[in-house]
Design a protein around this motif. Structure first.
Motif, PDB file in Angstrom:
ATOM      1  N   ASP A  39       0.735  -1.248  -0.044  1.00  0.00           N
ATOM      2  CA  ASP A  39       0.014  -0.029  -0.033  1.00  0.00           C
ATOM      3  C   ASP A  39       0.815   1.202  -0.001  1.00  0.00           C
ATOM      4  OD1 ASP A  39      -2.273  -1.599  -0.028  1.00  0.00           O
ATOM      5  OD2 ASP A  39      -2.586  -1.194   2.268  1.00  0.00           O
ATOM      6  N   SER A  40       1.771   1.182   0.593  1.00  0.00           N
ATOM      7  CA  SER A  40       2.876   2.312   0.615  1.00  0.00           C
ATOM      8  C   SER A  40       4.311   1.748   0.651  1.00  0.00           C
ATOM      9  CB  SER A  40       2.687   3.354   2.001  1.00  0.00           C
ATOM     10  OG  SER A  40       2.822   2.487   3.306  1.00  0.00           O
ATOM     11  N   LEU A  41       5.202   2.761   0.449  1.00  0.00           N
ATOM     12  CA  LEU A  41       6.528   2.584   0.404  1.00  0.00           C
ATOM     13  C   LEU A  41       7.128   2.212   2.045  1.00  0.00           C
ATOM     14  CD1 LEU A  41       9.353   2.685  -0.764  1.00  0.00           C
ATOM     15  CD2 LEU A  41       9.708   5.020  -0.227  1.00  0.00           C
ATOM     16  N   SER A  42       6.331   2.921   2.978  1.00  0.00           N
ATOM     17  CA  SER A  42       6.640   2.510   4.192  1.00  0.00           C
ATOM     18  C   SER A  42       6.262   1.142   4.896  1.00  0.00           C
ATOM     19  CB  SER A  42       6.237   3.380   5.440  1.00  0.00           C
ATOM     20  OG  SER A  42       4.905   3.476   5.242  1.00  0.00           O
ATOM     21  N   VAL A  75       6.688  -1.564   2.805  1.00  0.00           N
ATOM     22  CA  VAL A  75       7.423  -2.465   2.254  1.00  0.00           C
ATOM     23  C   VAL A  75       8.236  -3.325   2.912  1.00  0.00           C
ATOM     24  CG1 VAL A  75       9.259  -3.001   0.125  1.00  0.00           C
ATOM     25  CG2 VAL A  75       7.570  -1.573  -0.006  1.00  0.00           C
ATOM     26  N   GLU A  76       8.070  -4.773   3.297  1.00  0.00           N
ATOM     27  CA  GLU A  76       9.021  -5.690   4.144  1.00  0.00           C
ATOM     28  C   GLU A  76      10.230  -5.797   3.747  1.00  0.00           C
ATOM     29  OE1 GLU A  76       6.314  -8.899   4.774  1.00  0.00           O
ATOM     30  OE2 GLU A  76       4.699  -7.629   5.599  1.00  0.00           O
ATOM     31  N   GLU A  77      10.566  -5.934   2.457  1.00  0.00           N
ATOM     32  CA  GLU A  77      11.870  -5.982   1.781  1.00  0.00           C
ATOM     33  C   GLU A  77      12.948  -4.920   2.061  1.00  0.00           C
ATOM     34  OE1 GLU A  77       9.257  -8.552  -1.269  1.00  0.00           O
ATOM     35  OE2 GLU A  77       9.107  -6.861   0.057  1.00  0.00           O
ATOM     36  N   ASP A  78      14.193  -5.262   1.778  1.00  0.00           N
ATOM     37  CA  ASP A  78      15.156  -4.099   1.486  1.00  0.00           C
ATOM     38  C   ASP A  78      14.888  -3.505   0.164  1.00  0.00           C
ATOM     39  OD1 ASP A  78      16.214  -4.487   3.927  1.00  0.00           O
ATOM     40  OD2 ASP A  78      17.868  -5.808   3.296  1.00  0.00           O
ATOM     41  N   VAL A  79      15.053  -2.102   0.167  1.00  0.00           N
ATOM     42  CA  VAL A  79      14.732  -1.341  -1.003  1.00  0.00           C
ATOM     43  C   VAL A  79      16.051  -0.677  -1.261  1.00  0.00           C
ATOM     44  CG1 VAL A  79      13.367   0.505  -2.159  1.00  0.00           C
ATOM     45  CG2 VAL A  79      12.385  -1.127  -0.670  1.00  0.00           C
ATOM     46  N   ASP A  80      16.581  -0.701  -2.478  1.00  0.00           N
ATOM     47  CA  ASP A  80      17.954   0.033  -2.842  1.00  0.00           C
ATOM     48  C   ASP A  80      17.513   1.321  -3.737  1.00  0.00           C
ATOM     49  OD1 ASP A  80      19.493  -1.845  -1.828  1.00  0.00           O
ATOM     50  OD2 ASP A  80      19.662  -2.775  -3.773  1.00  0.00           O
ATOM     51  N   VAL A  81      16.590   1.230  -4.437  1.00  0.00           N
ATOM     52  CA  VAL A  81      16.018   2.427  -5.382  1.00  0.00           C
ATOM     53  C   VAL A  81      14.585   2.539  -5.332  1.00  0.00           C
ATOM     54  CG1 VAL A  81      15.907   3.274  -7.702  1.00  0.00           C
ATOM     55  CG2 VAL A  81      17.792   1.995  -6.914  1.00  0.00           C
ATOM     56  N   VAL A  82      14.181   3.651  -5.142  1.00  0.00           N
ATOM     57  CA  VAL A  82      12.521   4.147  -5.273  1.00  0.00           C
ATOM     58  C   VAL A  82      12.459   4.775  -6.566  1.00  0.00           C
ATOM     59  CG1 VAL A  82      10.777   5.328  -4.185  1.00  0.00           C
ATOM     60  CG2 VAL A  82      12.234   4.270  -2.554  1.00  0.00           C
ATOM     61  N   ASP A  83      11.523   3.947  -7.365  1.00  0.00           N
ATOM     62  CA  ASP A  83      11.105   4.735  -8.773  1.00  0.00           C
ATOM     63  C   ASP A  83       9.841   5.138  -8.538  1.00  0.00           C
ATOM     64  OD1 ASP A  83      10.957   5.014 -11.382  1.00  0.00           O
ATOM     65  OD2 ASP A  83      10.799   3.146 -11.927  1.00  0.00           O
ATOM     66  N   VAL A  84       9.738   6.235  -8.977  1.00  0.00           N
ATOM     67  CA  VAL A  84       8.378   7.227  -8.615  1.00  0.00           C
ATOM     68  C   VAL A  84       7.457   7.523  -9.904  1.00  0.00           C
ATOM     69  CG1 VAL A  84       7.452   9.159  -7.457  1.00  0.00           C
ATOM     70  CG2 VAL A  84       9.422   8.219  -6.458  1.00  0.00           C
ATOM     71  N   PHE A  85       6.167   6.788  -9.909  1.00  0.00           N
ATOM     72  CA  PHE A  85       5.363   7.110 -11.033  1.00  0.00           C
ATOM     73  C   PHE A  85       3.981   7.821 -10.455  1.00  0.00           C
ATOM     74  CE2 PHE A  85       7.843   3.600 -13.115  1.00  0.00           C
ATOM     75  CZ  PHE A  85       7.731   3.830 -14.631  1.00  0.00           C
ATOM     76  N   GLY A  87       6.161  13.644   0.165  1.00  0.00           N
ATOM     77  CA  GLY A  87       5.681  12.243   0.973  1.00  0.00           C
ATOM     78  C   GLY A  87       6.422  11.144   0.897  1.00  0.00           C
ATOM     79  N   ILE A  88       6.721  10.896  -0.583  1.00  0.00           N
ATOM     80  CA  ILE A  88       7.365   9.663  -0.790  1.00  0.00           C
ATOM     81  C   ILE A  88       8.735   9.629  -0.338  1.00  0.00           C
ATOM     82  CG2 ILE A  88       8.222   8.240  -2.929  1.00  0.00           C
ATOM     83  CD1 ILE A  88       5.502   9.180  -4.168  1.00  0.00           C
ATOM     84  N   VAL A  89       9.146  11.018  -0.444  1.00  0.00           N
ATOM     85  CA  VAL A  89      10.820  11.028  -0.299  1.00  0.00           C
ATOM     86  C   VAL A  89      11.024  11.019   1.270  1.00  0.00           C
ATOM     87  CG1 VAL A  89      12.693  12.827   0.156  1.00  0.00           C
ATOM     88  CG2 VAL A  89      11.600  12.403  -2.218  1.00  0.00           C
ATOM     89  N   ASP A  90       9.938  11.434   2.196  1.00  0.00           N
ATOM     90  CA  ASP A  90       9.861  11.420   3.666  1.00  0.00           C
ATOM     91  C   ASP A  90       9.870  10.114   3.990  1.00  0.00           C
ATOM     92  OD1 ASP A  90       9.963  14.012   3.671  1.00  0.00           O
ATOM     93  OD2 ASP A  90       7.718  14.185   4.085  1.00  0.00           O
ATOM     94  N   GLU A  91       9.111   9.061   3.080  1.00  0.00           N
ATOM     95  CA  GLU A  91       9.019   7.589   3.555  1.00  0.00           C
ATOM     96  C   GLU A  91      10.309   7.002   3.004  1.00  0.00           C
ATOM     97  OE1 GLU A  91       5.289   5.463   2.681  1.00  0.00           O
ATOM     98  OE2 GLU A  91       5.075   6.785   1.429  1.00  0.00           O
ATOM     99  N   ALA A  92      10.984   7.390   1.884  1.00  0.00           N
ATOM    100  CA  ALA A  92      12.242   6.661   1.599  1.00  0.00           C
ATOM    101  C   ALA A  92      13.495   7.081   2.848  1.00  0.00           C
ATOM    102  CB  ALA A  92      12.754   7.433   0.126  1.00  0.00           C
ATOM    103  N   ILE A  93      13.414   8.430   3.369  1.00  0.00           N
ATOM    104  CA  ILE A  93      14.581   8.753   4.219  1.00  0.00           C
ATOM    105  C   ILE A  93      14.106   7.990   5.533  1.00  0.00           C
ATOM    106  CG2 ILE A  93      15.240  10.649   5.456  1.00  0.00           C
ATOM    107  CD1 ILE A  93      14.525  12.481   3.356  1.00  0.00           C
ATOM    108  N   ASP A  94      12.819   7.696   6.031  1.00  0.00           N
ATOM    109  CA  ASP A  94      12.663   7.012   7.031  1.00  0.00           C
ATOM    110  C   ASP A  94      13.008   5.763   7.017  1.00  0.00           C
ATOM    111  OD1 ASP A  94      11.626   9.496   8.224  1.00  0.00           O
ATOM    112  OD2 ASP A  94       9.363   9.013   7.893  1.00  0.00           O
ATOM    113  N   ARG A  95      12.797   5.142   6.138  1.00  0.00           N
ATOM    114  CA  ARG A  95      13.085   3.903   5.878  1.00  0.00           C
ATOM    115  C   ARG A  95      14.729   3.327   6.373  1.00  0.00           C
ATOM    116  NH1 ARG A  95      10.226  -0.131   3.427  1.00  0.00           N
ATOM    117  NH2 ARG A  95      12.209  -1.277   2.790  1.00  0.00           N
TER     118      ARG A  95
END
Length: 136
Positions: free
Chosen positions: A62-65, A67-77, A85-93
């Motif tokens: 439902d959201s980037l936050s 995601v249970e797996e490790d994430v190297d790259v967030v590709d935004v569409f 907001g997506i960047v905030d989630e990426a930073i928080d991860r």
């Protein structure tokens, strides 16, 4: 400063997992076909779409936050207005290394915030186009 050099972009393609925020389950849409291309080229594509249960045979989060797996790259569409907001989630991860904003998607303030947090940022570029160009 956003990643724009060929060597900087090539470094991104050395990473493995790509969470695609806004991944579509509809073939023919860029948000479906580009992640499919990345899968076909060996990337671990993690779909993020609150309106889909599964894409490419994988659970769609439902959201980037969430995601249970490790994430190297967030590709935004998603639209530029949603990037902050997506960047905030990426930073928080804490595991994301790169935020990639697809064609026509930009947010300079969010990009600067991501860079200040140690993330690399690509804006207004297509992962498929750049991958093809740099690996052909």
């Amino acid at each position: 400063m956003p990643v724009e050099s060929d060597s900087g972009l090539a470094d991104v393609f050395d990473l493995d997992s790509v969470a695609v925020v806004g991944c579509s389950s509809t073939p023919g849409k860029a948000a479906h076909d580009i992640p499919r291309y990345l899968r076909e080229h060996g990337y671990d594509v993690i779909p993020v779409n609150p309106f889909a249960d599964e894409i490419f045979g994988r659970t769609a989060y439902d959201s980037l936050s969430g995601v249970e797996e490790d994430v190297d790259v967030v590709d935004v569409f998603r639209p530029s207005e949603e990037v902050a907001g997506i960047v905030d989630e990426a930073i928080d991860r804490g595991d994301v290394q790169v935020v990639w904003l697809q064609l026509d998607i930009t947010d300079d303030k969010a990009a600067a915030r991501a860079e200040d947090a140690g993330l690399r940022v690509v804006q207004d570029k297509c992962m498929k186009v750049e991958h093809r160009r740099l690996t052909a």
